[in-house]
Every structure is written in C-alpha cells, then in structure tokens.
Design a protein around this motif. Structure first.
Motif, mmCIF file in Angstrom:
data_model
loop_
_atom_site.group_PDB
_atom_site.id
_atom_site.type_symbol
_atom_site.label_atom_id
_atom_site.label_comp_id
_atom_site.label_asym_id
_atom_site.label_seq_id
_atom_site.Cartn_x
_atom_site.Cartn_y
_atom_site.Cartn_z
ATOM 1 N N ALA A 17 0.821 -1.210 0.000
ATOM 2 C CA ALA A 17 0.000 0.000 0.000
ATOM 3 C C ALA A 17 0.854 1.258 0.000
ATOM 4 C CB ALA A 17 -0.937 -0.003 1.213
ATOM 5 N N VAL A 18 1.944 1.244 0.765
ATOM 6 C CA VAL A 18 2.801 2.435 0.849
ATOM 7 C C VAL A 18 3.590 2.645 -0.441
ATOM 8 C CG1 VAL A 18 4.783 3.408 2.070
ATOM 9 C CG2 VAL A 18 2.917 2.405 3.359
ATOM 10 N N THR A 19 3.969 1.578 -1.098
ATOM 11 C CA THR A 19 4.751 1.725 -2.329
ATOM 12 C C THR A 19 3.890 1.927 -3.573
ATOM 13 O OG1 THR A 19 4.865 -0.682 -2.596
ATOM 14 C CG2 THR A 19 6.709 0.405 -1.460
ATOM 15 N N TYR A 20 2.596 1.668 -3.490
ATOM 16 C CA TYR A 20 1.727 1.787 -4.656
ATOM 17 C C TYR A 20 1.763 3.171 -5.305
ATOM 18 C CZ TYR A 20 -2.337 2.290 -7.584
ATOM 19 O OH TYR A 20 -3.157 2.575 -8.648
ATOM 20 N N PRO A 21 1.696 4.274 -4.550
ATOM 21 C CA PRO A 21 1.699 5.585 -5.215
ATOM 22 C C PRO A 21 2.954 5.856 -6.041
ATOM 23 C CG PRO A 21 0.953 5.822 -2.962
ATOM 24 C CD PRO A 21 1.455 4.423 -3.117
ATOM 25 N N PHE A 22 4.050 5.162 -5.774
ATOM 26 C CA PHE A 22 5.292 5.396 -6.499
ATOM 27 C C PHE A 22 5.423 4.540 -7.757
ATOM 28 C CE2 PHE A 22 6.112 6.424 -2.032
ATOM 29 C CZ PHE A 22 6.439 7.772 -2.184
ATOM 30 N N GLU A 23 4.388 3.761 -8.082
ATOM 31 C CA GLU A 23 4.433 2.906 -9.262
ATOM 32 C C GLU A 23 4.133 3.668 -10.548
ATOM 33 O OE1 GLU A 23 1.875 -0.437 -8.611
ATOM 34 O OE2 GLU A 23 3.158 -1.258 -7.035
ATOM 35 N N ILE A 33 0.616 16.069 -3.894
ATOM 36 C CA ILE A 33 -0.421 17.097 -3.775
ATOM 37 C C ILE A 33 -1.220 16.913 -2.493
ATOM 38 C CG2 ILE A 33 -2.609 17.895 -4.777
ATOM 39 C CD1 ILE A 33 -1.318 17.466 -7.538
ATOM 40 N N VAL A 34 -1.655 15.690 -2.235
ATOM 41 C CA VAL A 34 -2.457 15.439 -1.031
ATOM 42 C C VAL A 34 -1.621 15.629 0.227
ATOM 43 C CG1 VAL A 34 -3.779 13.686 0.230
ATOM 44 C CG2 VAL A 34 -4.079 13.935 -2.222
ATOM 45 N N THR A 35 -0.354 15.210 0.204
ATOM 46 C CA THR A 35 0.515 15.369 1.369
ATOM 47 C C THR A 35 0.748 16.837 1.682
ATOM 48 O OG1 THR A 35 1.599 13.259 0.950
ATOM 49 C CG2 THR A 35 2.800 14.835 2.310
ATOM 50 N N VAL A 36 1.047 17.634 0.668
ATOM 51 C CA VAL A 36 1.276 19.070 0.891
ATOM 52 C C VAL A 36 -0.009 19.750 1.352
ATOM 53 C CG1 VAL A 36 1.834 21.243 -0.290
ATOM 54 C CG2 VAL A 36 3.259 19.225 -0.641
ATOM 55 N N ALA A 37 -1.138 19.391 0.750
ATOM 56 C CA ALA A 37 -2.413 19.987 1.162
ATOM 57 C C ALA A 37 -2.756 19.614 2.605
ATOM 58 C CB ALA A 37 -3.532 19.551 0.216
ATOM 59 N N TYR A 88 1.642 11.930 9.488
ATOM 60 C CA TYR A 88 0.203 11.931 9.254
ATOM 61 C C TYR A 88 -0.117 12.430 7.846
ATOM 62 C CZ TYR A 88 -4.709 13.016 9.753
ATOM 63 O OH TYR A 88 -6.051 13.069 9.556
ATOM 64 N N ALA A 89 0.570 13.495 7.406
ATOM 65 C CA ALA A 89 0.319 14.037 6.069
ATOM 66 C C ALA A 89 0.712 13.028 4.983
ATOM 67 C CB ALA A 89 1.081 15.348 5.886
ATOM 68 N N VAL A 90 1.854 12.361 5.160
ATOM 69 C CA VAL A 90 2.308 11.377 4.166
ATOM 70 C C VAL A 90 1.359 10.177 4.124
ATOM 71 C CG1 VAL A 90 4.151 9.746 3.606
ATOM 72 C CG2 VAL A 90 4.716 12.086 4.245
ATOM 73 N N LEU A 91 0.979 9.663 5.294
ATOM 74 C CA LEU A 91 0.059 8.516 5.316
ATOM 75 C C LEU A 91 -1.314 8.878 4.763
ATOM 76 C CD1 LEU A 91 0.909 6.706 8.674
ATOM 77 C CD2 LEU A 91 1.417 5.964 6.347
ATOM 78 N N THR A 92 -1.745 10.101 4.993
ATOM 79 C CA THR A 92 -3.013 10.540 4.409
ATOM 80 C C THR A 92 -2.906 10.587 2.894
ATOM 81 O OG1 THR A 92 -3.573 11.824 6.369
ATOM 82 C CG2 THR A 92 -4.716 12.394 4.349
ATOM 83 N N VAL A 94 -0.915 8.744 1.018
ATOM 84 C CA VAL A 94 -0.909 7.353 0.566
ATOM 85 C C VAL A 94 -2.327 6.783 0.603
ATOM 86 C CG1 VAL A 94 -0.117 5.024 1.128
ATOM 87 C CG2 VAL A 94 1.494 6.917 1.177
ATOM 88 N N ALA A 95 -3.046 7.033 1.687
ATOM 89 C CA ALA A 95 -4.400 6.492 1.824
ATOM 90 C C ALA A 95 -5.344 7.059 0.772
ATOM 91 C CB ALA A 95 -4.937 6.782 3.231
ATOM 92 N N VAL A 96 -5.230 8.342 0.487
ATOM 93 C CA VAL A 96 -6.118 8.953 -0.511
ATOM 94 C C VAL A 96 -5.798 8.429 -1.913
ATOM 95 C CG1 VAL A 96 -6.704 11.146 -1.639
ATOM 96 C CG2 VAL A 96 -6.643 10.996 0.845
#
Length: 183
Positions: A17-23, A33-37, A88-92, A94-96
C-alpha cells in the motif's frame, strides 16, 4: 503460527500500500499534492485566527504562515510533534491515492472499505492541541481535556491509517488468498 502468518500478510499489505503511489507518475504527483495539502491544512489549523488574518490579507502570506507555524509546532512539541504531523500528512496522501485507485478499479461498492480511513482523517492532526479536523467541527474544547495534549489521539489516528493501509494492501491486487478444496 496463524498470528505470525497474519502479521506477515499485514506487513506485506502495508508495504504494498505504501509503495503503490510510487508505481506511476500520477500516483506520485497525487501523493505529493495530497501530502502538501494535508500538511498545510494541519499546520494552519494550529492557530486558526492567525492563519485567517494572514491569508485574509492575501495568499502571498501563505509561506510566512507555514514557516512560522511549523516553527511554533517545533518549539512547542519538539521534533516528535513535527514528525507526527509530517507522518500523518504522508500517510493521508498514501491512503487517498490508494482509495482513489481502489474506487477507480472496483467502483462505488468499495466505499464501505474506505470508511475505515475516516476516523483517522478526523482524529489526528493539530500539533498544538491534537484536535485535527475535529477542532474545526467544534470539538477542540473537549479534546483539550485529553492527557498528553491530545498526542495519544494523534497516534491513534495514525494507527487507524496504518491499519487501513495494511488491511487494504495494493489496490490493484486482491489481498485475500483463495483456497481450493478437493472433495
């Protein structure tokens, strides 16, 4: 034996799950974008009046507000308080990204699985009081009574996000194993 297998599966799902956004580049950009927001929202929510006054004068004050409030978080809660906000921002993020991918792949039927992330999104956040988005909903006064200035609530929100990610796994792969029985 079963508990060890469950923990191994959970760890593998969490890593997937954590590595999926980097694929893909879309996932990475979405994560950023979501992490910075999320970081911006959480930092600005530490002192809402200050943020409103600065941003009411113009968006050119956004960088000053973020830097000064990040410094306030660091001076108030130390590096651990700032680390909780960043994590928290990074995990959010990833989750989004994973939730959007799961929604795109499976469709609206996956919305019940995505409801597990909502308590984590609402509970954690604000470094000064631990209120997070609940403070915006009017619950900051009750949360001020919590021990450790609400840090336990932040950690509980992070735990919910980690649990959601570990349970969901890679959005494009089924995390359940199927067993074939022969009769």
């Amino acid at each position: 034996m079963i508990a060890t297998d469950s923990l191994t599966t959970f760890g593998r799902n969490l890593a997937d799950a954590v590595t999926y956004p980097f694929e893909s580049w879309r996932g990475t950009v979405g994560l950023l974008i979501v992490t910075v927001a999320t970081y911006t929202l959480l930092v600005l929510s530490t002192m809402p009046e200050f943020s409103i006054q600065l941003l009411g004068d113009g968006l050119h004050w956004l960088d000053y507000a973020l830097v000064s409030l990040s410094e306030t978080i660091y001076r108030t809660d130390g590096p651990s308080g700032l680390a909780i906000i960043v994590l928290y921002a990074v995990l959010t993020g990833v989750a989004v990204v994973n939730a959007v991918a799961q929604l795109r792949i499976v469709g609206p039927t996956s919305l019940t699985d995505l409801s597990a992330v909502l308590p984590g999104l609402l509970a954690s956040g604000c470094a000064s009081c631990g209120a997070g988005l609940l403070g915006f909903l009017g619950f900051a006064g009750g949360l001020a009574l919590l021990p450790y200035d609400g840090t336990l609530l932040q950690i509980a929100g992070l735990a919910l996000l980690v649990f959601f990610l570990g349970r969901a796994g890679h959005p494009e792969r089924c995390s359940f194993t199927t067993e074939v029985t022969t009769e």
